[in-house]
Design a protein around this motif. Structure first.
Motif, PDB file in Angstrom:
ATOM      1  N   ASP A  30       0.801  -1.082   0.024  1.00 34.27           N
ATOM      2  CA  ASP A  30      -0.201  -0.052  -0.002  1.00 34.27           C
ATOM      3  C   ASP A  30       0.891   1.301   0.002  1.00 34.27           C
ATOM      4  N   LYS A  31       1.928   1.061   0.514  1.00 33.51           N
ATOM      5  CA  LYS A  31       2.873   2.190   0.561  1.00 33.51           C
ATOM      6  C   LYS A  31       3.810   2.169  -0.521  1.00 33.51           C
ATOM      7  N   GLY A  32       3.839   1.445  -1.455  1.00 28.14           N
ATOM      8  CA  GLY A  32       4.713   1.261  -2.480  1.00 28.14           C
ATOM      9  C   GLY A  32       6.004   0.809  -2.447  1.00 28.14           C
ATOM     10  N   LEU A  33       6.320   0.254  -1.555  1.00 25.99           N
ATOM     11  CA  LEU A  33       7.662  -0.331  -1.097  1.00 25.99           C
ATOM     12  C   LEU A  33       8.081  -1.429  -1.978  1.00 25.99           C
ATOM     13  N   TYR A  34       9.343  -1.355  -2.367  1.00 30.14           N
ATOM     14  CA  TYR A  34      10.017  -2.365  -3.268  1.00 30.14           C
ATOM     15  C   TYR A  34       9.977  -3.815  -2.528  1.00 30.14           C
ATOM     16  N   ALA A  35      10.411  -3.763  -1.362  1.00 32.22           N
ATOM     17  CA  ALA A  35      10.912  -4.810  -0.367  1.00 32.22           C
ATOM     18  C   ALA A  35      10.458  -4.717   1.098  1.00 32.22           C
ATOM     19  N   LEU A  36      10.246  -5.664   1.710  1.00 31.19           N
ATOM     20  CA  LEU A  36      10.084  -5.760   3.154  1.00 31.19           C
ATOM     21  C   LEU A  36      10.791  -6.802   3.559  1.00 31.19           C
ATOM     22  N   ALA A  37      11.492  -6.627   4.712  1.00 35.04           N
ATOM     23  CA  ALA A  37      12.386  -7.921   5.356  1.00 35.04           C
ATOM     24  C   ALA A  37      11.545  -8.137   6.429  1.00 35.04           C
ATOM     25  N   ILE A  38      11.354  -9.286   6.751  1.00 38.63           N
ATOM     26  CA  ILE A  38      10.444 -10.092   7.883  1.00 38.63           C
ATOM     27  C   ILE A  38      11.774 -10.572   8.862  1.00 38.63           C
ATOM     28  N   THR A  39      11.655  -9.797   9.990  1.00 38.03           N
ATOM     29  CA  THR A  39      12.952 -10.001  10.887  1.00 38.03           C
ATOM     30  C   THR A  39      12.498 -10.288  12.189  1.00 38.03           C
ATOM     31  N   ASP A  40      11.728 -11.535  12.588  1.00 40.61           N
ATOM     32  CA  ASP A  40      11.485 -11.720  13.863  1.00 40.61           C
ATOM     33  C   ASP A  40      12.601 -11.861  14.783  1.00 40.61           C
ATOM     34  N   HIS A  41      12.342 -11.757  16.018  1.00 38.92           N
ATOM     35  CA  HIS A  41      13.280 -11.911  17.122  1.00 38.92           C
ATOM     36  C   HIS A  41      13.752 -13.518  17.073  1.00 38.92           C
ATOM     37  N   SER A  42      14.959 -13.679  17.512  1.00 47.39           N
ATOM     38  CA  SER A  42      15.504 -14.880  17.444  1.00 47.39           C
ATOM     39  C   SER A  42      15.142 -15.451  18.772  1.00 47.39           C
ATOM     40  N   THR A  43      15.690 -16.691  18.829  1.00 49.44           N
ATOM     41  CA  THR A  43      15.183 -17.533  20.133  1.00 49.44           C
ATOM     42  C   THR A  43      15.516 -17.213  21.636  1.00 49.44           C
ATOM     43  N   ALA A  44      16.559 -16.440  21.818  1.00 54.61           N
ATOM     44  CA  ALA A  44      16.883 -15.971  22.983  1.00 54.61           C
ATOM     45  C   ALA A  44      15.721 -14.940  23.834  1.00 54.61           C
ATOM     46  N   MET A  45      15.143 -14.220  22.744  1.00 54.57           N
ATOM     47  CA  MET A  45      14.159 -13.405  23.092  1.00 54.57           C
ATOM     48  C   MET A  45      12.863 -14.073  23.956  1.00 54.57           C
ATOM     49  N   PRO A  46      12.590 -13.371  25.130  1.00 50.86           N
ATOM     50  CA  PRO A  46      11.114 -14.186  25.690  1.00 50.86           C
ATOM     51  C   PRO A  46      10.047 -13.986  24.579  1.00 50.86           C
ATOM     52  N   GLY A  47       9.350 -15.288  24.396  1.00 50.97           N
ATOM     53  CA  GLY A  47       8.254 -15.224  23.506  1.00 50.97           C
ATOM     54  C   GLY A  47       8.473 -15.252  22.121  1.00 50.97           C
ATOM     55  N   SER A  48       9.753 -15.332  21.655  1.00 46.65           N
ATOM     56  CA  SER A  48      10.318 -15.492  20.281  1.00 46.65           C
ATOM     57  C   SER A  48       9.916 -16.564  19.850  1.00 46.65           C
ATOM     58  N   PRO A  49       9.856 -16.734  18.376  1.00 45.17           N
ATOM     59  CA  PRO A  49       9.866 -18.203  17.901  1.00 45.17           C
ATOM     60  C   PRO A  49      11.181 -18.858  17.930  1.00 45.17           C
ATOM     61  N   GLN A  50      11.142 -20.226  17.585  1.00 45.87           N
ATOM     62  CA  GLN A  50      11.842 -21.054  17.800  1.00 45.87           C
ATOM     63  C   GLN A  50      12.669 -21.451  16.334  1.00 45.87           C
ATOM     64  N   TYR A  51      13.613 -22.359  16.473  1.00 49.05           N
ATOM     65  CA  TYR A  51      14.279 -22.853  15.379  1.00 49.05           C
ATOM     66  C   TYR A  51      13.585 -23.130  14.032  1.00 49.05           C
ATOM     67  N   TYR A  52      12.485 -23.874  13.956  1.00 51.20           N
ATOM     68  CA  TYR A  52      11.808 -24.312  12.851  1.00 51.20           C
ATOM     69  C   TYR A  52      10.939 -23.131  12.171  1.00 51.20           C
ATOM     70  N   TYR A  53      10.708 -22.170  12.865  1.00 56.18           N
ATOM     71  CA  TYR A  53       9.905 -20.849  12.343  1.00 56.18           C
ATOM     72  C   TYR A  53      10.902 -20.302  11.423  1.00 56.18           C
ATOM     73  N   PHE A  54      12.211 -20.347  11.621  1.00 59.50           N
ATOM     74  CA  PHE A  54      13.106 -19.781  10.818  1.00 59.50           C
ATOM     75  C   PHE A  54      13.509 -20.653   9.722  1.00 59.50           C
ATOM     76  N   ASP A  55      13.588 -21.902   9.813  1.00 56.90           N
ATOM     77  CA  ASP A  55      13.899 -22.888   8.974  1.00 56.90           C
ATOM     78  C   ASP A  55      12.746 -22.935   7.936  1.00 56.90           C
ATOM     79  N   ASN A  56      11.508 -22.845   8.369  1.00 57.73           N
ATOM     80  CA  ASN A  56      10.443 -22.919   7.220  1.00 57.73           C
ATOM     81  C   ASN A  56      10.080 -21.588   6.490  1.00 57.73           C
ATOM     82  N   LEU A  57      10.752 -20.589   6.877  1.00 58.41           N
ATOM     83  CA  LEU A  57      10.241 -19.280   6.261  1.00 58.41           C
ATOM     84  C   LEU A  57      10.493 -19.535   4.762  1.00 58.41           C
TER      85      LEU A  57
END
Length: 241
Positions: A30-57
């Protein structure tokens, strides 16, 4: 100045963010961006996704709603040795790796300019790290000029993070100093939203205002020009589509 790519964003997978990947990408479209990086927090952050989330991106299309979706991570720096909380096997299959310090994840307790300088010099040597995330924290001050030179030598992009104005206001004077040194040394930067909700995608207004006030060269802002950004992707062997 505006950006054509937002390379730091979080989804509901981080659990303290509130939009899905689809919602974040739609906001970018909607804002006309060419790219967006999805950069969720890695595993040490409380409540973060774990290994398989990043493996399955890999199941996410590289292009969605006309937006180039970069599969990434915001990895947590764990110690002065510069170790981060994700395996090399996962990082090597991601397209965008941000390395950041967060108070809830770093294992060290006593900080000094010398120790934090050592930390960032070690991170600079990691070939899998793309971006140095919001490094202006007051508690984690380092020898900016020495380290930023090393970032440039190792092909790292220094981030100016718009979210710091809301979540880390005590760091702003340091962010300005970092930007001034990047200007002095002609070190490339990225300006990102660090959006945790879809309406924030692409909003870098406060960071850009600061850069304009110090007369920061637009040609050093990698994600302010589509040709410049695509050139950076090519250099890193990251597909454009």
């Amino acid at each position: 100045m505006k950006i054509i790519a937002d390379t730091h964003s979080h989804t509901i997978a981080s659990t303290h963010a509130y939009s899905t990947i689809t919602e974040m990408v739609k906001a970018a479209a909607d804002k006309g961006l060419y790219a967006l990086a999805i950069t969720d927090h890695s595993t040490a952050m409380p409540g973060s996704p774990q290994y398989y989330y990043f493996d399955n991106l890999r199941v996410i299309p590289s292009s969605l709603m006309g937006v180039r979706v970069l599969k990434g991570i915001e990895a947590n720096i764990l110690d002065f040795e510069g170790r981060i909380d994700m395996s090399e096997s996962i990082l090597s299959n991601l397209e965008w790796v941000i390395a950041s310090i967060h108070g809830s994840t770093i294992r060290e307790k006593e900080f000094s300019v010398e120790k934090c300088t050592e930390l960032w010099l070690n991170v600079a040597k990691n070939p899998l790290v793309t971006v140095i995330g919001h490094s202006g924290g007051e508690k984690y001050k380092y020898d900016y000029e020495t380290v930023i030179k090393r970032f440039e030598e190792n092909g790292k992009l220094v981030e100016i993070n718009n979210s710091s104005y809301m979540s880390r206001p005590e760091s702003i004077s340091n962010c300005i100093e970092i930007a001034k040194i990047c200007k002095k040394l002609s070190v490339p930067i990225v300006v990102n939203s660090d959006a945790h909700f879809s309406v924030g995608v692409g909003d870098v207004s406060k960071a850009m205002k600061m850069l304009e006030e110090i007369d920061f060269p637009q040609e050093l802002i990698v994600n302010a020009d589509i040709n410049r950004f695509k050139s950076y992707l090519r250099e890193r062997n990251i597909p454009l589509e």
